[in-house]
Design an enzyme around this catalytic site. Structure first.
Site, PDB file in Angstrom:
ATOM      1  CG  HIS A   1      47.388  30.676  38.880  1.00  0.00           C
ATOM      2  ND1 HIS A   1      47.240  29.338  39.048  1.00  0.00           N
ATOM      3  CD2 HIS A   1      48.332  30.871  38.011  1.00  0.00           C
ATOM      4  CE1 HIS A   1      48.306  28.611  38.229  1.00  0.00           C
ATOM      5  NE2 HIS A   1      48.930  29.761  37.613  1.00  0.00           N
TER       6      HIS A   1
ATOM      7  CG  ASP B   1      48.971  27.624  32.370  1.00  0.00           C
ATOM      8  OD1 ASP B   1      49.139  28.839  31.770  1.00  0.00           O
ATOM      9  OD2 ASP B   1      49.603  27.355  33.295  1.00  0.00           O
TER      10      ASP B   1
ATOM     11  CG  HIS C   1      51.867  26.870  36.391  1.00  0.00           C
ATOM     12  ND1 HIS C   1      52.307  27.658  35.309  1.00  0.00           N
ATOM     13  CD2 HIS C   1      53.028  26.627  37.030  1.00  0.00           C
ATOM     14  CE1 HIS C   1      53.489  27.602  35.178  1.00  0.00           C
ATOM     15  NE2 HIS C   1      54.014  27.137  36.263  1.00  0.00           N
TER      16      HIS C   1
ATOM     17  CG  ASP D   1      52.570  27.824  31.158  1.00  0.00           C
ATOM     18  OD1 ASP D   1      52.293  28.203  32.339  1.00  0.00           O
ATOM     19  OD2 ASP D   1      51.366  27.010  30.615  1.00  0.00           O
TER      20      ASP D   1
HETATM   21  N1  LIG Z   1      59.323  28.578  40.207  1.00  0.00           N
HETATM   22  C1  LIG Z   1      58.003  28.814  39.942  1.00  0.00           C
HETATM   23  C2  LIG Z   1      57.362  30.043  40.369  1.00  0.00           C
HETATM   24  C3  LIG Z   1      56.070  30.248  39.892  1.00  0.00           C
HETATM   25  N2  LIG Z   1      55.509  31.570  39.950  1.00  0.00           N
HETATM   26  C4  LIG Z   1      54.061  31.944  39.601  1.00  0.00           C
HETATM   27  C5  LIG Z   1      53.883  31.139  38.257  1.00  0.00           C
HETATM   28  C6  LIG Z   1      52.509  31.663  37.628  1.00  0.00           C
HETATM   29  C7  LIG Z   1      52.072  30.935  36.438  1.00  0.00           C
HETATM   30  C8  LIG Z   1      50.887  31.566  35.866  1.00  0.00           C
HETATM   31  S1  LIG Z   1      50.323  30.578  34.191  1.00  0.00           S
HETATM   32 ZN   LIG Z   2      51.165  28.626  33.730  1.00  0.00          ZN
END
Ligand SMILES: NCCCNCCCCCS
Ligand SMILES: [Zn+2]
Length: 343
Positions: free
Chosen positions: A159, A195, A197, A284
């Site tokens: 990120h 991932d 995200h 994840d």
């Molecule tokens: N309710 C979701 C909150 C997300 N907060 C950051 C998530 C970062 C994932 C990194 S792989």
């Molecule tokens: Zn993630």
């Protein structure tokens, strides 16, 4: 397969502002230690320490002032007599200006962050620079002739963009390694982000370039963090047009949907004919993950590894997310075992 690991990650254990409350961060130290134990348990291969690299290597993809900020932020926070985690309180959104770097640490924290999931503590700089060194060491292992390596990075990095941190990420380990591959003579590199995200930072760093292909499978940003990047119509800009591919997938996606998207993504990566592949290895996507929304089972991670192996080029796995700590070791190492054709 060699694993690059360091205990320096334990210096970073922060809080995060989640649902309006300061809580211990989901990105916790036990994640890396659980994976390290599983690497040992299955006999994946030797575990080596990272080499120390000069921060100028991080500045090959991040700006120098951002790297300097990461190194100095905690000291500036402490100079104000503050002992708790450093977190932003304001961000340069919409028509606020971001062409002038603030001098005050409160301004800089927001200037260099996209969210409140990146607290800075006394040990953060040492932990994040060591995490980047793991990825650089892993790339050096490939350059020395190994076909694959695993950089057990913590904190994660995908990120983080050239000039901002976010989502538990400070330095973009995968992007730093990809750039090191190019600096070491590779003509074409691919980054495959699996991932849950979207790897907004990695996309942003390479978006206008045709020497690094970025491909990401992730929760649809209409429904999932990071919400503001990762749509299918983001295909690159300028020279980079056609070198960025996003596969946004709906909440509830299981292997049926995921496996098909991954096979297509791997075909795109193979068509780029990369000299080296960097995999942003987040797990994840697991059905039990507390902050994510896919439904992969542990054995699906074996299939992920086997599918990636079909691309057939030297591959560096860089650890990203995965927050179901009890299962993170099995899931992450299953990808590596699947890649090696082991069950
Ligand atoms: N309710 C979701 C909150 C997300 N907060 C950051 C998530 C970062 C994932 C990194 S792989
Ligand atoms: Zn993630």
């Amino acid at each position: 397969m060699l694993t690059v690991y360091s205990t320096a990650h334990r210096l970073h254990h922060a809080t995060e502002l989640k649902d309006g409350v300061l809580k211990p961060c989901f990105e916790m130290p036990s994640r890396a230690d659980t994976i390290r134990a599983r690497v040992q348990a299955v006999g994946l291969g030797d575990v080596i320490a990272p080499r120390a690299f000069d921060p100028s290597r991080y500045a090959r993809v991040h700006s120098e002032r951002y790297v300097r900020f990461l190194e100095q932020a905690w000291g500036e926070w402490r100079e104000l007599g503050r002992e708790h985690d450093a977190l932003p309180l304001i961000w340069p959104v919409r028509d606020l200006r971001s062409d002038i770097e603030p001098e005050h640490i409160d301004g800089k924290l927001g200037f260099y962050a996209m969210d409140a999931g990146v607290a800075i503590t006394a040990g953060t700089w040492e932990a994040v620079r060591t995490s980047a060194d793991l990825a650089l060491t892993g790339m050096a292992v490939l350059e020395a002739g190994e076909r694959s390596a695993f950089a057990l990075c913590r904190p994660p990095g995908h990120h983080a963009a050239a000039e901002y941190m976010g989502g538990y990420c400070y330095l973009n380990n995968a992007a730093i390694a990809a750039q090191a591959g190019l600096d070491g003579g590779a003509r074409r590199v691919a980054v495959l982000d699996i991932d849950f995200h979207h790897g907004n930072g990695t996309q942003s760093i390479f978006y206008a370039r045709d020497d690094v292909l970025f491909v990401s499978l992730h929760g649809d940003p209409k429904q999932s963090y990071p919400y503001f990047l990762g749509h299918r119509d983001e295909t690159g800009a300028g020279a980079g047009l056609g070198f960025n591919h996003n596969y946004p997938l709906a909440h509830g996606t299981d292997w049926n949907g995921y496996g098909a998207a991954l096979a297509d993504a791997c075909r795109r990566v193979a068509a780029h004919a990369p000299d080296v592949l960097v995999v942003s290895l987040g797990v994840d996507t697991f059905k039990g993950d507390p902050i994510s929304h896919f439904r992969l089972e542990s054995e699906d991670f074996l299939r992920i590894g086997a599918t990636i192996a079909g691309i057939g080029c030297p591959t560096l796995f860089v650890m990203e997310g995965g927050y179901m700590v009890d299962d993170i070791g099995v899931n992450a190492v299953n990808v590596l075992c699947g890649f090696e054709g082991r069950s």
